[in-house]
Motif scaffolding. Structure first.
Motif, short mmCIF file in Angstrom:
data_model
loop_
_atom_site.label_atom_id
_atom_site.label_comp_id
_atom_site.label_asym_id
_atom_site.label_seq_id
_atom_site.Cartn_x
_atom_site.Cartn_y
_atom_site.Cartn_z
N UNK A 98 -32.32 25.13 -35.34
CA UNK A 98 -31.82 24.27 -34.27
C UNK A 98 -30.31 24.42 -34.11
N UNK A 99 -29.60 24.51 -35.23
CA UNK A 99 -28.15 24.67 -35.18
C UNK A 99 -27.77 25.98 -34.49
N UNK A 100 -28.44 27.07 -34.88
CA UNK A 100 -28.17 28.37 -34.25
C UNK A 100 -28.46 28.32 -32.75
N UNK A 101 -29.56 27.68 -32.37
CA UNK A 101 -29.90 27.57 -30.95
C UNK A 101 -28.89 26.72 -30.19
N UNK A 102 -28.41 25.65 -30.82
CA UNK A 102 -27.43 24.82 -30.13
C UNK A 102 -26.15 25.61 -29.88
N UNK A 103 -25.79 26.47 -30.80
CA UNK A 103 -24.61 27.31 -30.61
C UNK A 103 -24.89 28.35 -29.54
N UNK A 104 -26.04 28.98 -29.62
CA UNK A 104 -26.40 30.04 -28.67
C UNK A 104 -26.48 29.53 -27.24
N UNK A 105 -27.09 28.36 -27.05
CA UNK A 105 -27.34 27.86 -25.70
C UNK A 105 -26.30 26.86 -25.20
N UNK A 106 -25.34 26.52 -26.02
CA UNK A 106 -24.26 25.62 -25.61
C UNK A 106 -22.93 26.25 -25.97
N UNK A 107 -22.70 27.44 -25.45
CA UNK A 107 -21.51 28.18 -25.81
C UNK A 107 -20.23 27.56 -25.26
N UNK A 108 -20.34 26.64 -24.31
CA UNK A 108 -19.14 26.00 -23.77
C UNK A 108 -18.34 25.30 -24.86
N UNK A 115 -8.82 28.31 -21.58
CA UNK A 115 -9.71 29.23 -20.86
C UNK A 115 -10.54 28.47 -19.83
N UNK A 116 -11.00 27.28 -20.18
CA UNK A 116 -11.79 26.49 -19.25
C UNK A 116 -10.95 26.08 -18.04
N UNK A 117 -9.70 25.68 -18.28
CA UNK A 117 -8.81 25.29 -17.19
C UNK A 117 -8.48 26.46 -16.29
N UNK A 118 -8.26 27.63 -16.88
CA UNK A 118 -7.98 28.83 -16.10
C UNK A 118 -9.16 29.16 -15.19
N UNK A 119 -10.36 29.10 -15.74
CA UNK A 119 -11.56 29.38 -14.95
C UNK A 119 -11.71 28.35 -13.83
N UNK A 120 -11.49 27.07 -14.13
CA UNK A 120 -11.59 26.02 -13.11
C UNK A 120 -10.57 26.24 -12.00
N UNK A 121 -9.37 26.69 -12.36
CA UNK A 121 -8.34 26.96 -11.36
C UNK A 121 -8.75 28.11 -10.45
N UNK A 122 -9.35 29.13 -11.03
CA UNK A 122 -9.83 30.26 -10.23
C UNK A 122 -10.93 29.81 -9.26
N UNK A 123 -11.82 28.95 -9.73
CA UNK A 123 -12.88 28.42 -8.88
C UNK A 123 -12.27 27.60 -7.75
N UNK A 124 -11.30 26.73 -8.07
CA UNK A 124 -10.64 25.92 -7.05
C UNK A 124 -9.99 26.81 -5.98
N UNK A 151 -18.41 21.14 -12.54
CA UNK A 151 -19.16 20.52 -13.63
C UNK A 151 -20.30 21.38 -14.17
N UNK A 152 -20.43 22.58 -13.63
CA UNK A 152 -21.43 23.52 -14.13
C UNK A 152 -20.94 24.15 -15.42
N UNK A 153 -21.85 24.75 -16.20
CA UNK A 153 -21.44 25.45 -17.44
C UNK A 153 -20.51 26.63 -17.15
N UNK A 154 -19.78 27.00 -18.14
CA UNK A 154 -18.80 28.09 -18.06
C UNK A 154 -19.44 29.36 -17.50
N UNK A 155 -20.60 29.72 -18.02
CA UNK A 155 -21.28 30.96 -17.58
C UNK A 155 -21.64 30.89 -16.10
#
Length: 188
Positions: A98-108, A115-124, A151-155
């Motif tokens: 379960x721990x490995x899956x949580x990491x794999x499927x919740x990479x955010x 990095x998240x702010x940079x991506x959000x700025x590019x989207x804006x 509010x969508x995931x990073x990917x």
């Protein structure tokens, strides 16, 4: 293992065996005089500690723990002890999975704030430009709200940006081709 009165040398042997297997090292067991323990360790070494972790144990573990219970004057059995140990090992394996899956499927959770702010700025920025001269076929990219997209995931945001970039490149190539054709017509 402590809650079910496991003999302390058995605890040490199991921890050493599993730790060594996990690290791919040769196990170094403490000398023991407890009856049957050395044979249980030897048999498990032959069988493999990965099998122990999966619940396939030498029968000598139950016999050794049974001898300890009898020495303590307890009515518990080595067989029940093995059952409880297998159940605990399976629960541990499940928790690891379960721990490995949580990491794999919740990479955010591993993406830096920067990095998240940079991506959000590019989207804006792309969203502010809007559909512009994009063909109607690509307008679906801007069908939702900026708030929902942010509010969508990073990917998802990376994929959206990639699709928008591809749409702009396609439009640019189409315009270049059209201009080239018009120039050729004018030259003729």
């Amino acid at each position: 293992m402590i809650k079910v009165n496991t003999q302390h040398q058995i605890v040490a042997a199991v921890i050493e065996g599993l730790s060594s297997w996990r690290a791919s090292n040769k196990a170094e067991y403490q000398p023991t005089s407890f009856p049957g323990l050395l044979l249980a360790i030897q048999q498990q070494n032959i069988m493999g500690w990965h099998l122990f972790f999966e619940g396939w144990m030498s029968s000598k573990w139950a016999e050794t723990q049974q001898a300890y219970y009898e020495w303590l004057g307890m009515r518990r059995t080595g067989h029940r002890w093995v059952q409880a140990l297998i159940k605990k090992l399976w629960q541990t394996a499940w928790d690891l999975w379960e721990h490995r899956n949580s990491i794999l499927h919740h990479q955010d959770s591993f993406i830096s704030i920067e990095a998240a702010e940079t991506l959000n700025e590019m989207v804006r920025n792309e969203f502010d430009i809007g559909v512009g001269a994009l063909p109607t076929l690509d307008h679906y990219l801007f069908g939702g709200t900026l708030y929902d997209l942010l509010n969508k995931p990073h990917a998802h945001k990376q994929l959206w940006l990639s699709r928008v970039e591809t749409a702009w490149k396609s439009q640019h190539l189409t315009l270049q081709s059209t201009l080239h054709q018009e120039r050729c017509l004018l030259r003729s």
